[in-house]
Design an enzyme around this catalytic site. Structure first.
Site, PDB file in Angstrom:
ATOM      1  N   TYR A 277     -12.375   2.787   1.028  1.00  0.00           N
ATOM      2  CA  TYR A 277     -11.717   1.476   0.981  1.00  0.00           C
ATOM      3  C   TYR A 277     -11.525   0.922   2.397  1.00  0.00           C
ATOM      4  O   TYR A 277     -11.801  -0.254   2.662  1.00  0.00           O
ATOM      5  CB  TYR A 277     -10.374   1.616   0.266  1.00  0.00           C
ATOM      6  CG  TYR A 277      -9.553   0.354   0.205  1.00  0.00           C
ATOM      7  CD1 TYR A 277      -9.957  -0.721  -0.581  1.00  0.00           C
ATOM      8  CD2 TYR A 277      -8.364   0.245   0.929  1.00  0.00           C
ATOM      9  CE1 TYR A 277      -9.198  -1.888  -0.630  1.00  0.00           C
ATOM     10  CE2 TYR A 277      -7.605  -0.915   0.878  1.00  0.00           C
ATOM     11  CZ  TYR A 277      -8.026  -1.969   0.100  1.00  0.00           C
ATOM     12  OH  TYR A 277      -7.277  -3.119   0.054  1.00  0.00           O
TER      13      TYR A 277
ATOM     14  N   GLU B 235      -2.371  -5.627  -6.202  1.00  0.00           N
ATOM     15  CA  GLU B 235      -1.199  -5.524  -5.328  1.00  0.00           C
ATOM     16  C   GLU B 235       0.077  -5.557  -6.157  1.00  0.00           C
ATOM     17  O   GLU B 235       1.039  -4.835  -5.871  1.00  0.00           O
ATOM     18  CB  GLU B 235      -1.196  -6.662  -4.305  1.00  0.00           C
ATOM     19  CG  GLU B 235      -2.288  -6.593  -3.253  1.00  0.00           C
ATOM     20  CD  GLU B 235      -2.101  -5.481  -2.235  1.00  0.00           C
ATOM     21  OE1 GLU B 235      -1.028  -4.854  -2.217  1.00  0.00           O
ATOM     22  OE2 GLU B 235      -3.039  -5.228  -1.457  1.00  0.00           O
TER      23      GLU B 235
ATOM     24  N   TRP C 274      -0.971   3.160  -3.172  1.00  0.00           N
ATOM     25  CA  TRP C 274      -2.227   2.430  -3.290  1.00  0.00           C
ATOM     26  C   TRP C 274      -3.345   3.350  -3.751  1.00  0.00           C
ATOM     27  O   TRP C 274      -4.277   2.917  -4.427  1.00  0.00           O
ATOM     28  CB  TRP C 274      -2.570   1.776  -1.961  1.00  0.00           C
ATOM     29  CG  TRP C 274      -3.753   0.875  -2.017  1.00  0.00           C
ATOM     30  CD1 TRP C 274      -4.935   1.021  -1.350  1.00  0.00           C
ATOM     31  CD2 TRP C 274      -3.906  -0.322  -2.806  1.00  0.00           C
ATOM     32  NE1 TRP C 274      -5.799  -0.002  -1.660  1.00  0.00           N
ATOM     33  CE2 TRP C 274      -5.191  -0.840  -2.550  1.00  0.00           C
ATOM     34  CE3 TRP C 274      -3.071  -0.997  -3.692  1.00  0.00           C
ATOM     35  CZ2 TRP C 274      -5.667  -2.006  -3.161  1.00  0.00           C
ATOM     36  CZ3 TRP C 274      -3.545  -2.158  -4.297  1.00  0.00           C
ATOM     37  CH2 TRP C 274      -4.826  -2.647  -4.033  1.00  0.00           C
TER      38      TRP C 274
END
Length: 227
Positions: free
Chosen positions: A41, A63, A71
């Site tokens: 990522y 989000e 995350w």
């Protein structure tokens, strides 16, 4: 986070530059090194410009789902999220009904939070109804707003990217993680505009995370290989 010796001097690399060596020896932001998903990522996506409606809506939605979670959890569930939410096409998600909500609540591949699921459906409807000129009217300083072509960016891209910091106001590249802000005047203003449009589960910190993820700001550390 471990302290990694610098190759030439043996001094702690992070103490000098804030970065840490990845599995390939290249310097990266230290938050990216705890899992392969983070490395991918960080290297391939984070901080690279995203302008299209689907891409922005996906990141805005993820989000929101991340709130209260790591995350990494979201990254590992990302493909399941894409399947469950029709690739995050807001035109499709906006048509979801109560049966779809129950389907999503039964999907173990995603985060099964009813409030967040309902918010994502509602946010898709808000995206389709965006009136960007009205939302931007009177936002004023300290945000240096820009004009973007709706035909190229779509209404969500037009809105989000209008809050990109002016080049002359861009801060120096952060040297260490502590130099990276949690929010900025632009993210406060963006969150206000998104909320005014009916988009929920977004505050200044979430808005800034969106700005980081979609390339409105570049918060890779100064010595990061991806800077």
């Amino acid at each position: 986070m471990p302290v990694v010796p610098a190759p030439a001097t043996g001094r702690p690399q992070r103490a000098r530059t804030g970065v840490a060596a990845g599995p390939d020896g290249r310097p990266r932001c230290p938050w990216a090194l705890s899992a392969p998903e983070y490395i991918a990522y960080h290297d391939e996506e984070w901080g690279r410009p995203v302008h299209d409606t689907v891409g922005l809506f996906e990141r805005l939605s993820l989000e929101a789902f991340q709130s209260g979670l790591s995350w990494l959890t979201i990254l590992r569930k990302r493909e399941a999220f894409r399947r469950a939410f029709a690739g995050f096409d807001p035109t499709v998600v906006a048509s979801f009904d109560s049966a779809d909500v129950e389907r999503l609540m039964a999907d173990a591949g995603i985060v099964r939070n009813r409030r967040k699921i309902l918010a994502t459906v509602g946010n898709a409807r808000a995206v389709l109804a965006l009136d960007v000129p009205l939302l931007l009217r009177g936002t004023g300083p300290p945000v240096a707003r820009k004009n973007y072509d709706r035909a190229t960016f779509g209404p969500l891209g037009e809105l989000v990217w209008s809050f990109q910091p002016a080049a002359t106001a861009a801060p120096l590249a952060p040297a260490v993680i502590a130099d990276v802000p949690a929010s900025t005047p632009e993210s406060v203003a963006l969150a206000k505009a998104l909320k005014a449009s009916g988009i929920v589960f977004v505050g200044p910190t979430t808005a800034y995370a969106l700005m980081q993820a979609c390339g409105l700001v570049n918060d890779h550390l100064a010595a990061c290989v991806n800077r």
